[in-house]
Design a protein around this motif. Sequence first.
Motif, mmCIF file in Angstrom:
data_model
loop_
_atom_site.group_PDB
_atom_site.id
_atom_site.type_symbol
_atom_site.label_atom_id
_atom_site.label_comp_id
_atom_site.label_asym_id
_atom_site.label_seq_id
_atom_site.Cartn_x
_atom_site.Cartn_y
_atom_site.Cartn_z
ATOM 1 N N GLU A 105 0.835 -1.209 0.000
ATOM 2 C CA GLU A 105 0.000 0.000 0.000
ATOM 3 C C GLU A 105 0.869 1.259 0.000
ATOM 4 N N ALA A 106 1.917 1.257 0.812
ATOM 5 C CA ALA A 106 2.741 2.464 0.966
ATOM 6 C C ALA A 106 3.592 2.730 -0.278
ATOM 7 N N PHE A 107 4.111 1.674 -0.892
ATOM 8 C CA PHE A 107 5.065 1.882 -1.987
ATOM 9 C C PHE A 107 4.544 1.391 -3.332
ATOM 10 N N ASP A 108 3.239 1.064 -3.357
ATOM 11 C CA ASP A 108 2.596 0.700 -4.609
ATOM 12 C C ASP A 108 3.295 -0.472 -5.293
ATOM 13 N N ASP A 111 11.972 2.098 5.078
ATOM 14 C CA ASP A 111 10.567 1.700 5.023
ATOM 15 C C ASP A 111 9.694 2.355 6.094
ATOM 16 N N THR A 112 9.808 3.674 6.187
ATOM 17 C CA THR A 112 8.845 4.418 7.006
ATOM 18 C C THR A 112 7.502 4.344 6.282
ATOM 19 N N MET A 113 6.485 3.845 6.930
ATOM 20 C CA MET A 113 5.200 3.735 6.225
ATOM 21 C C MET A 113 4.015 3.832 7.167
ATOM 22 N N VAL A 114 2.988 4.499 6.656
ATOM 23 C CA VAL A 114 1.736 4.669 7.397
ATOM 24 C C VAL A 114 0.596 4.272 6.457
ATOM 25 N N ALA A 115 -0.354 3.537 6.953
ATOM 26 C CA ALA A 115 -1.496 3.094 6.137
ATOM 27 C C ALA A 115 -2.202 4.313 5.560
ATOM 28 N N ARG A 125 -3.080 8.477 7.478
ATOM 29 C CA ARG A 125 -2.043 9.511 7.309
ATOM 30 C C ARG A 125 -2.504 10.883 7.796
ATOM 31 N N HIS A 126 -1.538 11.736 8.005
ATOM 32 C CA HIS A 126 -1.761 13.117 8.448
ATOM 33 C C HIS A 126 -2.427 13.187 9.814
ATOM 34 N N ARG A 127 -2.123 12.200 10.644
ATOM 35 C CA ARG A 127 -2.568 12.238 12.041
ATOM 36 C C ARG A 127 -1.356 12.246 12.973
ATOM 37 N N GLY A 128 -0.157 12.405 12.411
ATOM 38 C CA GLY A 128 1.044 12.455 13.249
ATOM 39 C C GLY A 128 1.657 11.094 13.536
ATOM 40 N N ILE A 129 1.118 10.027 12.912
ATOM 41 C CA ILE A 129 1.633 8.679 13.210
ATOM 42 C C ILE A 129 3.048 8.508 12.646
ATOM 43 N N GLY A 130 3.282 9.014 11.435
ATOM 44 C CA GLY A 130 4.609 8.903 10.844
ATOM 45 C C GLY A 130 5.654 9.597 11.706
ATOM 46 N N ALA A 131 5.364 10.814 12.121
ATOM 47 C CA ALA A 131 6.314 11.547 12.972
ATOM 48 C C ALA A 131 6.513 10.820 14.302
ATOM 49 N N GLU A 132 5.483 10.200 14.806
ATOM 50 C CA GLU A 132 5.593 9.501 16.092
ATOM 51 C C GLU A 132 6.454 8.232 15.967
ATOM 52 N N ASP A 185 17.302 8.632 3.771
ATOM 53 C CA ASP A 185 17.255 9.330 2.487
ATOM 54 C C ASP A 185 15.825 9.298 1.980
ATOM 55 N N PHE A 186 15.504 10.319 1.174
ATOM 56 C CA PHE A 186 14.098 10.467 0.789
ATOM 57 C C PHE A 186 13.985 11.336 -0.447
ATOM 58 N N ASP A 187 12.847 11.189 -1.136
ATOM 59 C CA ASP A 187 12.564 12.037 -2.291
ATOM 60 C C ASP A 187 12.274 13.461 -1.805
ATOM 61 N N GLU A 188 12.506 14.409 -2.723
ATOM 62 C CA GLU A 188 12.431 15.827 -2.352
ATOM 63 C C GLU A 188 11.111 16.212 -1.664
ATOM 64 N N HIS A 189 10.000 15.662 -2.169
ATOM 65 C CA HIS A 189 8.706 16.103 -1.622
ATOM 66 C C HIS A 189 8.529 15.709 -0.156
ATOM 67 N N LEU A 190 9.334 14.752 0.328
ATOM 68 C CA LEU A 190 9.199 14.345 1.724
ATOM 69 C C LEU A 190 10.081 15.160 2.671
ATOM 70 N N GLY A 191 10.734 16.202 2.132
ATOM 71 C CA GLY A 191 11.527 17.090 2.979
ATOM 72 C C GLY A 191 10.690 17.702 4.089
ATOM 73 N N VAL A 192 9.458 18.034 3.766
ATOM 74 C CA VAL A 192 8.587 18.645 4.795
ATOM 75 C C VAL A 192 8.388 17.664 5.950
ATOM 76 N N PHE A 193 8.225 16.393 5.604
ATOM 77 C CA PHE A 193 8.015 15.386 6.644
ATOM 78 C C PHE A 193 9.296 15.170 7.465
ATOM 79 N N TYR A 194 10.399 14.799 6.802
ATOM 80 C CA TYR A 194 11.602 14.437 7.559
ATOM 81 C C TYR A 194 12.288 15.645 8.196
ATOM 82 N N LEU A 195 12.373 16.758 7.468
ATOM 83 C CA LEU A 195 13.123 17.906 8.000
ATOM 84 C C LEU A 195 12.275 18.717 8.968
#
Length: 134
Positions: free
Chosen positions: A22-25, A74-78, A82-89, A109-119
């Motif tokens: 589900e997370a990585f298609d 493999d950081t992944m959230v169903a 998503r967008h409930r803070g589970i990934g950050a937790e 390491d991550f794709d550019e669009h995930l900078g908001v999440f990781y950084l």
Amino acid sequence: VTVICTWRGDVTNDELNRLHAEAFDTRIYSADDWDWVDHLNQHSLGWVVARDGDRLVGFVNVLWDGLVHAWLQDTMVASGARHRGIGAEVVKVAVREAKAAGCEWLHVDFDEHLGVFYLDACGFSPTHAGVIAL
Ligand SMILES: CC(C)(COP(=O)(O)OP(=O)(O)OC[C@H]1O[C@@H](n2cnc3c(N)ncnc32)[C@H](O)[C@@H]1OP(=O)(O)O)[C@@H](O)C(=O)NCCC(=O)NCCS
């Protein structure tokens, strides 16, 4: 129900193969193709399992060099969670436990669009990194 994140929590191959697809298609691997549980136990510093009641909603794998470096994989959230803070937790628990194990650096390491999440959401600093497609 509150989501509970557990370091080295119980999880099955089927749950992880379904979440990964589900997370990585990707296709849903069978436990014969990808034995997560065996691999986690043999090679990981640990992993974080997030459950909403019985349901697996989040996961991250923490690899390491045996001393000071650890890596997230493999950081992944169903998708429905998503967008409930589970990934950050789950990442926060990984940071805490890698530090407790004596690690001095946690990499991802991550794709550019995930900078908001990781950084921004998880507190990583940007760095130089490289990768080779094999
Ligand atoms: C990336 C992922 C783990 C985030 O999980 P999540 O539980 O939704 O993350 P959080 O709720 O903690 O997000 C915190 C903040 O990070 C940012 N963020 C989260 N997911 C994002 C995404 N896909 N793209 C851009 N920014 C994102 C947002 O600013 C978010 O705050 P908001 O919900 O108020 O907008 C999840 O989207 C996922 O499983 N994606 C597919 C697999 C994947 O790409 N994993 C990363 C591999 S490097």
